[in-house]
Design an enzyme around this catalytic site. Structure first.
Site, PDB file in Angstrom:
ATOM      1  N   ASP A   1       0.857  -1.176   0.000  1.00 41.50           N
ATOM      2  CA  ASP A   1       0.000   0.000   0.000  1.00 41.50           C
ATOM      3  C   ASP A   1       0.897   1.232   0.000  1.00 41.50           C
ATOM      4  OD1 ASP A   1      -3.182   0.406   1.383  1.00 41.50           O
ATOM      5  OD2 ASP A   1      -1.866   2.074   0.899  1.00 41.50           O
TER       6      ASP A   1
ATOM      7  N   GLU B   1      -2.493   0.348  -4.616  1.00 45.33           N
ATOM      8  CA  GLU B   1      -2.184  -0.866  -3.872  1.00 45.33           C
ATOM      9  C   GLU B   1      -2.219  -2.106  -4.758  1.00 45.33           C
ATOM     10  OE1 GLU B   1      -5.662  -2.399  -1.283  1.00 45.33           O
ATOM     11  OE2 GLU B   1      -5.650  -0.231  -1.018  1.00 45.33           O
TER      12      GLU B   1
END
Length: 381
Positions: free
Chosen positions: A12, A128
């Site tokens: 992320d 992500e």
DNA sequence: TCTGGGGTCCTTCCGCCA
DNA sequence: TCTGTGGCGGAAGGACCC
């Protein structure tokens, strides 16, 4: 040779949009900044070369914050907050417009940097990804007595590569599955690396609130709280039959499995799109009769945009739909399936117009959207 | 001064048909 | 012809996610 341990990483990017903007405007580092709103509030370069930025207090409109820098988060600003409300909390906070082309460019760069180390990647949006590290070189290596040493080094290498390629930091969670990795990547943010094994679940996962599980949203969270189930551990200890009774068979079983850290979904490296849509929230509410002209123009433009998106990406849609949001925030949709798929603006406009006729337009509207689904590849009939 | 835009997936209901 | 049943596609809405 024993079966290899399954290692899935979730990566992320840290405050992605905001971090990309800070690369462009380094003088904002350490300041509260939110990204969002329209395109009107571009920074202004003054004759002496310095830049002037818009402040939240100067904003008017219906926009929301797409993201916020960490100093802005400390002031209670978070993604999704209305900018007018944000301005009350932090009038001096700087506001930047979104620049999706730029974020997409950085997105491609960080994904390419990851792929150099580990190529089995599942796209989960702009900032992500999941990475299957199971078969990546070194992932199964033991370092000293640490069976996770190899995969930890690999994840660190990925982080270094991303930083070299983009100048940005990311947080990674590495665990035996996607569900746990998604939770783990959030445990040490920003710029963190968290490795969790199945044996760690009771100690590391069970104390967390249920809402940390991807798939438990506000509704399910409230319902679980009403049953006295607040932590993942509470949920893990709950009777599966009771969960099924309250949440239905599929979701009840999933809740039980999720709480125990069980998830065997594969990392999917290719996705076909299911639908393409365009929607817009008006600056002020529009009325079907009084604002007929303006509404018609917006409607036609949305159809043209959907058609252009379909054609650019090489798809046609057989089902055309509309979405309306009234001033009371009630949302309605209408769909129409055509005999043949289409990517033509006029055909989409015609079908969407038929959908619109099926809605009672008595109330003022705040949003209008157009969607194509049941997509087929290559067709442009 | 509430509450964006672009998605996916699931459930439910309904009509049609075998 | 009546009744039941089950599958299926389409439509609508809702929950959730980034």
């Amino acid at each position: 040779m024993a079966t290899p341990t399954r290692w899935i990483a979730h990566l992320d990017m840290d405050a992605f949009y905001a971090s990309v903007e800070l690369l462009r405007y380094p003088e904002l580092k350490g300041l509260p900044v939110v990204i969002g709103g329209g395109r009107r509030h571009q920074p202004e370069t003054l004759p002496d070369g310095t830049r002037r930025f818009m402040r939240l207090r100067d904003y008017t409109g219906r926009g929301v914050a797409t993201t916020a820098t960490y100093p802005a988060r400390d002031l209670g600003l978070h993604s999704g907050i209305g900018l007018m409300k944000a301005a009350q909390r932090a009038p001096d906070c700087i506001l930047l417009p979104t620049d999706f082309d730029r974020y997409r460019d950085y997105s491609r760069r960080f994904k390419a940097a990851v792929a150099e180390v580990a190529p089995v990647i599942e796209d989960r949006g702009i900032d992500e990804i999941y990475i299957d590290l199971t078969a990546a070189p070194g992932a199964q290596d033991t370092v000293g007595f640490d069976a996770t040493g190899g995969v930890r080094a690999l994840a660190q290498e990925i982080r270094n590569n991303v930083r070299r390629a983009t100048g940005l930091t990311c947080s990674i969670g590495v665990t035996p599955n996607k569900l746990l990795s998604k939770i783990a990547s959030d445990l040490d943010k920003p710029d963190g690396l968290t490795v969790i094994t199945a044996a760690d679940v009771p100690l590391r996962i069970w104390p967390l609130p249920v809402r940390r599980i991807n798939g438990i949203g506000p509704k399910a969270g409230d319902k679980l709280a009403a049953l006295g189930l607040r932590t993942v551990g509470d949920l893990a200890a709950a009777e599966p039959a009771a969960l099924v009774e309250h949440f239905g068979r599929a979701y009840g079983r999933w809740l039980h499995d999720a709480a125990h850290g069980r998830d065997d979904r594969p990392v999917v490296t290719h996705h076909e799109p299911v639908s393409m849509s365009r929607e817009t929230t008006f600056e002020r509410n529009l009325h079907a009769v009084r604002d007929r002209g303006a509404l018609g123009e917006i409607f036609t433009r949305l159809c043209a945009q959907v058609a252009a998106d379909l054609q650019r990406k090489g798809y046609a849609g057989r089902t055309i739909g509309i979405k309306l949001r009234f001033d009371d925030f009630r949302t309605v949709t209408r769909d129409l399936t055509l005999p043949q798929p289409t990517a033509e603006a006029e055909a989409i406009r015609h079908a969407a117009g038929l959908c619109l006729k099926r809605v009672d337009l008595g109330r003022p509207l705040r949003l209008l959207g157009v969607r194509a689904s049941s997509l087929v590849r290559g067709g442009r009939l």
